[in-house]
Scaffold this motif. Structure first.
Motif, PDB file in Angstrom:
ATOM      1  N   MET A 184       0.821  -1.203   0.000  1.00  0.00           N
ATOM      2  CA  MET A 184       0.000   0.000   0.000  1.00  0.00           C
ATOM      3  C   MET A 184       0.851   1.248   0.000  1.00  0.00           C
ATOM      4  SD  MET A 184      -2.944  -1.180   2.680  1.00  0.00           S
ATOM      5  CE  MET A 184      -3.956   0.240   2.349  1.00  0.00           C
ATOM      6  N   LEU A 185       0.400   2.250  -0.721  1.00  0.00           N
ATOM      7  CA  LEU A 185       1.095   3.523  -0.800  1.00  0.00           C
ATOM      8  C   LEU A 185       0.397   4.525   0.109  1.00  0.00           C
ATOM      9  CD1 LEU A 185       1.546   3.650  -4.667  1.00  0.00           C
ATOM     10  CD2 LEU A 185       3.079   2.683  -2.957  1.00  0.00           C
ATOM     11  N   SER A 186       1.049   5.653   0.330  1.00  0.00           N
ATOM     12  CA  SER A 186       0.462   6.657   1.217  1.00  0.00           C
ATOM     13  C   SER A 186      -0.734   7.314   0.552  1.00  0.00           C
ATOM     14  CB  SER A 186       1.510   7.729   1.555  1.00  0.00           C
ATOM     15  OG  SER A 186       1.958   8.348   0.378  1.00  0.00           O
ATOM     16  N   ALA A 187      -1.626   7.812   1.373  1.00  0.00           N
ATOM     17  CA  ALA A 187      -2.848   8.420   0.854  1.00  0.00           C
ATOM     18  C   ALA A 187      -2.565   9.797   0.277  1.00  0.00           C
ATOM     19  CB  ALA A 187      -3.872   8.540   1.983  1.00  0.00           C
ATOM     20  N   GLY A 188      -3.335  10.188  -0.712  1.00  0.00           N
ATOM     21  CA  GLY A 188      -3.202  11.521  -1.288  1.00  0.00           C
ATOM     22  C   GLY A 188      -4.566  11.990  -1.730  1.00  0.00           C
ATOM     23  N   LEU A 189      -4.732  13.276  -1.958  1.00  0.00           N
ATOM     24  CA  LEU A 189      -6.014  13.803  -2.379  1.00  0.00           C
ATOM     25  C   LEU A 189      -6.169  13.633  -3.878  1.00  0.00           C
ATOM     26  CD1 LEU A 189      -6.204  17.078  -0.299  1.00  0.00           C
ATOM     27  CD2 LEU A 189      -7.117  14.836   0.257  1.00  0.00           C
ATOM     28  N   GLY A 208      -9.288  14.413  -6.829  1.00  0.00           N
ATOM     29  CA  GLY A 208     -10.637  14.731  -7.266  1.00  0.00           C
ATOM     30  C   GLY A 208     -11.582  14.989  -6.123  1.00  0.00           C
ATOM     31  N   THR A 209     -12.733  14.332  -6.144  1.00  0.00           N
ATOM     32  CA  THR A 209     -13.751  14.558  -5.112  1.00  0.00           C
ATOM     33  C   THR A 209     -13.559  13.670  -3.908  1.00  0.00           C
ATOM     34  OG1 THR A 209     -15.207  12.958  -6.157  1.00  0.00           O
ATOM     35  CG2 THR A 209     -15.450  15.255  -6.818  1.00  0.00           C
ATOM     36  N   GLY A 210     -12.575  12.820  -3.956  1.00  0.00           N
ATOM     37  CA  GLY A 210     -12.312  11.934  -2.824  1.00  0.00           C
ATOM     38  C   GLY A 210     -10.834  11.756  -2.663  1.00  0.00           C
ATOM     39  N   MET A 211     -10.440  10.900  -1.745  1.00  0.00           N
ATOM     40  CA  MET A 211      -9.020  10.681  -1.472  1.00  0.00           C
ATOM     41  C   MET A 211      -8.626   9.307  -1.930  1.00  0.00           C
ATOM     42  SD  MET A 211      -9.547  12.322   2.182  1.00  0.00           S
ATOM     43  CE  MET A 211     -11.238  11.778   2.020  1.00  0.00           C
ATOM     44  N   ALA A 212      -7.776   9.232  -2.901  1.00  0.00           N
ATOM     45  CA  ALA A 212      -7.334   7.928  -3.379  1.00  0.00           C
ATOM     46  C   ALA A 212      -6.338   7.346  -2.395  1.00  0.00           C
ATOM     47  CB  ALA A 212      -6.685   8.054  -4.750  1.00  0.00           C
ATOM     48  N   MET A 213      -6.563   6.107  -2.032  1.00  0.00           N
ATOM     49  CA  MET A 213      -5.657   5.460  -1.093  1.00  0.00           C
ATOM     50  C   MET A 213      -4.383   4.991  -1.765  1.00  0.00           C
ATOM     51  SD  MET A 213      -8.266   3.328   1.273  1.00  0.00           S
ATOM     52  CE  MET A 213      -6.963   2.663   2.266  1.00  0.00           C
ATOM     53  N   GLY A 214      -4.365   5.022  -3.067  1.00  0.00           N
ATOM     54  CA  GLY A 214      -3.148   4.683  -3.765  1.00  0.00           C
ATOM     55  C   GLY A 214      -2.824   3.210  -3.745  1.00  0.00           C
ATOM     56  N   GLN A 215      -3.808   2.361  -3.498  1.00  0.00           N
ATOM     57  CA  GLN A 215      -3.531   0.929  -3.488  1.00  0.00           C
ATOM     58  C   GLN A 215      -3.441   0.400  -4.901  1.00  0.00           C
ATOM     59  OE1 GLN A 215      -6.794   0.093  -0.350  1.00  0.00           O
ATOM     60  NE2 GLN A 215      -5.702  -1.770  -0.707  1.00  0.00           N
ATOM     61  N   PRO A 216      -2.524  -0.496  -5.180  1.00  0.00           N
ATOM     62  CA  PRO A 216      -2.499  -1.134  -6.486  1.00  0.00           C
ATOM     63  C   PRO A 216      -3.455  -2.309  -6.556  1.00  0.00           C
ATOM     64  CG  PRO A 216      -0.640  -1.879  -5.206  1.00  0.00           C
ATOM     65  CD  PRO A 216      -1.373  -0.882  -4.362  1.00  0.00           C
ATOM     66  N   VAL A 217      -4.247  -2.512  -5.520  1.00  0.00           N
ATOM     67  CA  VAL A 217      -5.185  -3.637  -5.486  1.00  0.00           C
ATOM     68  C   VAL A 217      -6.515  -3.175  -4.934  1.00  0.00           C
ATOM     69  CG1 VAL A 217      -3.432  -5.395  -5.225  1.00  0.00           C
ATOM     70  CG2 VAL A 217      -4.377  -4.318  -3.196  1.00  0.00           C
ATOM     71  N   HIS A 218      -7.571  -3.918  -5.295  1.00  0.00           N
ATOM     72  CA  HIS A 218      -8.887  -3.658  -4.723  1.00  0.00           C
ATOM     73  C   HIS A 218      -8.929  -4.099  -3.280  1.00  0.00           C
ATOM     74  CE1 HIS A 218     -12.065  -1.963  -6.995  1.00  0.00           C
ATOM     75  NE2 HIS A 218     -11.977  -2.810  -8.003  1.00  0.00           N
ATOM     76  N   ASN A 229      -8.245  13.674   6.419  1.00  0.00           N
ATOM     77  CA  ASN A 229      -6.972  12.962   6.588  1.00  0.00           C
ATOM     78  C   ASN A 229      -7.090  11.848   7.621  1.00  0.00           C
ATOM     79  OD1 ASN A 229      -5.533  14.463   4.680  1.00  0.00           O
ATOM     80  ND2 ASN A 229      -5.039  16.066   6.158  1.00  0.00           N
ATOM     81  N   ASN A 230      -7.832  12.116   8.704  1.00  0.00           N
ATOM     82  CA  ASN A 230      -8.038  11.084   9.731  1.00  0.00           C
ATOM     83  C   ASN A 230      -8.835   9.905   9.176  1.00  0.00           C
ATOM     84  OD1 ASN A 230      -6.653  12.579  11.639  1.00  0.00           O
ATOM     85  ND2 ASN A 230      -8.489  13.469  12.550  1.00  0.00           N
ATOM     86  N   ASP A 231      -9.826  10.203   8.322  1.00  0.00           N
ATOM     87  CA  ASP A 231     -10.625   9.136   7.716  1.00  0.00           C
ATOM     88  C   ASP A 231      -9.759   8.238   6.841  1.00  0.00           C
ATOM     89  OD1 ASP A 231     -12.936  10.034   8.920  1.00  0.00           O
ATOM     90  OD2 ASP A 231     -13.624  11.164   7.171  1.00  0.00           O
ATOM     91  N   VAL A 232      -8.921   8.857   6.016  1.00  0.00           N
ATOM     92  CA  VAL A 232      -8.048   8.077   5.134  1.00  0.00           C
ATOM     93  C   VAL A 232      -7.115   7.200   5.954  1.00  0.00           C
ATOM     94  CG1 VAL A 232      -6.107   8.212   3.523  1.00  0.00           C
ATOM     95  CG2 VAL A 232      -8.117   9.623   3.159  1.00  0.00           C
ATOM     96  N   LYS A 233      -6.527   7.765   6.993  1.00  0.00           N
ATOM     97  CA  LYS A 233      -5.581   6.998   7.816  1.00  0.00           C
ATOM     98  C   LYS A 233      -6.279   5.820   8.491  1.00  0.00           C
ATOM     99  CE  LYS A 233      -1.988   7.451  11.319  1.00  0.00           C
ATOM    100  NZ  LYS A 233      -2.348   6.168  11.955  1.00  0.00           N
ATOM    101  N   ALA A 234      -7.471   6.061   9.032  1.00  0.00           N
ATOM    102  CA  ALA A 234      -8.200   4.989   9.718  1.00  0.00           C
ATOM    103  C   ALA A 234      -8.563   3.862   8.754  1.00  0.00           C
ATOM    104  CB  ALA A 234      -9.462   5.547  10.380  1.00  0.00           C
ATOM    105  N   ILE A 235      -9.005   4.228   7.556  1.00  0.00           N
ATOM    106  CA  ILE A 235      -9.391   3.220   6.564  1.00  0.00           C
ATOM    107  C   ILE A 235      -8.160   2.490   6.047  1.00  0.00           C
ATOM    108  CG2 ILE A 235     -10.359   2.913   4.252  1.00  0.00           C
ATOM    109  CD1 ILE A 235     -12.318   5.200   4.966  1.00  0.00           C
ATOM    110  N   GLN A 236      -7.118   3.238   5.796  1.00  0.00           N
ATOM    111  CA  GLN A 236      -5.878   2.624   5.320  1.00  0.00           C
ATOM    112  C   GLN A 236      -5.314   1.649   6.348  1.00  0.00           C
ATOM    113  OE1 GLN A 236      -2.448   5.223   4.721  1.00  0.00           O
ATOM    114  NE2 GLN A 236      -2.197   4.342   2.682  1.00  0.00           N
ATOM    115  N   ASP A 237      -5.329   2.041   7.602  1.00  0.00           N
ATOM    116  CA  ASP A 237      -4.842   1.160   8.667  1.00  0.00           C
ATOM    117  C   ASP A 237      -5.688  -0.112   8.763  1.00  0.00           C
ATOM    118  OD1 ASP A 237      -2.830   2.917   9.270  1.00  0.00           O
ATOM    119  OD2 ASP A 237      -3.801   3.772  11.037  1.00  0.00           O
TER     120      ASP A 237
END
Length: 251
Positions: free
Chosen positions: A15-20, A22-32, A144-152
């Motif tokens: 997994m890659l770090s999250a970034g902003l 468009g209208t949402g934050m892409a988690m940058g994952q190369p997988v579903h 940013n907190n939402d992305v981190k929580a989901i990514q974790d």
């Protein structure tokens, strides 16, 4: 062979770090990610995270919208086609001067107006919101907190990845060994063997040696991560509250 200190988190390597984006934050994952309502799943693709919004009811027909082009500070007004009672979503609030008065504006969306990328707002007096609308700084912090929580959560739930060689020539197999029994250093040596193009391997371990990562494919065999592409990943059910699950979008 003891390689405990060399093991990196499988999820961290995948997994890659999250970034902003468009209208949402892409988690940058190369997988579903697996479907959050399923017990377990294996998919391929990407995951993005929606922004939180606050629903707002329009108080009258055709309220004026305030527009600010990104390359300037002057505001303009445009007509809307909103009708009384219509529900729209707003994201964050800001204040602006209108003569001697200070007005509160709610951000709705980005829109191209007269060829310029512009921010579109609606005055707070023209809508009735279902809850508090955060300031821009509070909105950014929450996003940013939402992305981190989901990514974790995805990192914790990742069980294994499925990989295959990128090249039609296949990918070279490496073996790990110590030069002596007393040696603490692990060395990876290339063999003459390769894994075939198109063949898939499951892996639940990635080993980092120096700047190079090796994917373990079983039977004491490793392959450089750079020589592989990720076909899919399997996740256990996500352990997240519903408000965070509802922000996840599978692409």
């Amino acid at each position: 062979m003891k390689t405990k200190k060399l093991f990196t988190s499988l999820a961290a390597a995948v997994m890659l770090s999250a970034g902003l984006a468009g209208t949402g934050m892409a988690m940058g994952q190369p997988v579903h990610a697996a479907g959050t309502t399923q017990s377990s799943n294996t998919k391929t693709g990407t995951v993005s995270v929606k922004y939180r919004t606050v629903s707002a009811t329009v108080n009258s027909d055709n309220p004026k919208l305030v527009v600010v082009a990104k390359d300037q500070t002057n505001t303009d007004q445009i007509d809307s086609n909103y009708t009384k009672g219509q529900t729209i979503n707003v994201l964050w609030s800001t204040e602006a001067k209108q003569g001697d008065k200070t007005v509160t504006l709610y951000y709705i969306e980005n829109r191209t107006i007269n060829g310029k990328d512009s921010l579109v707002f609606i005055p707070s007096t023209d809508v009735t919101t279902s809850g508090n609308v955060p300031t821009k700084s509070a909105f950014d912090e929450q996003a940013n907190n939402d992305v981190k929580a989901i990514q974790d959560a995805y990192k914790r739930s990742l069980q294994y990845i499925t990989v295959t060689p990128k090249s039609k020539k296949g990918a070279k197999i490496y073996y790990a060994y110590k030069k002596s029994k007393k040696s603490k250093k692990i060395t990876f040596a290339a063999s003459k063997k390769t894994i075939k193009y198109g063949k898939k391997y499951k892996s639940s371990k990635i080993v980092k040696n120096g700047k190079t990562r090796y994917v373990y494919i079983g039977k004491k065999r490793y392959v450089k991560q750079s020589a592989l592409k990720i076909v899919s990943a399997k996740y256990a059910p996500l352990n997240l509250p519903d408000d965070l699950k509802n922000l996840i979008v599978e692409n």
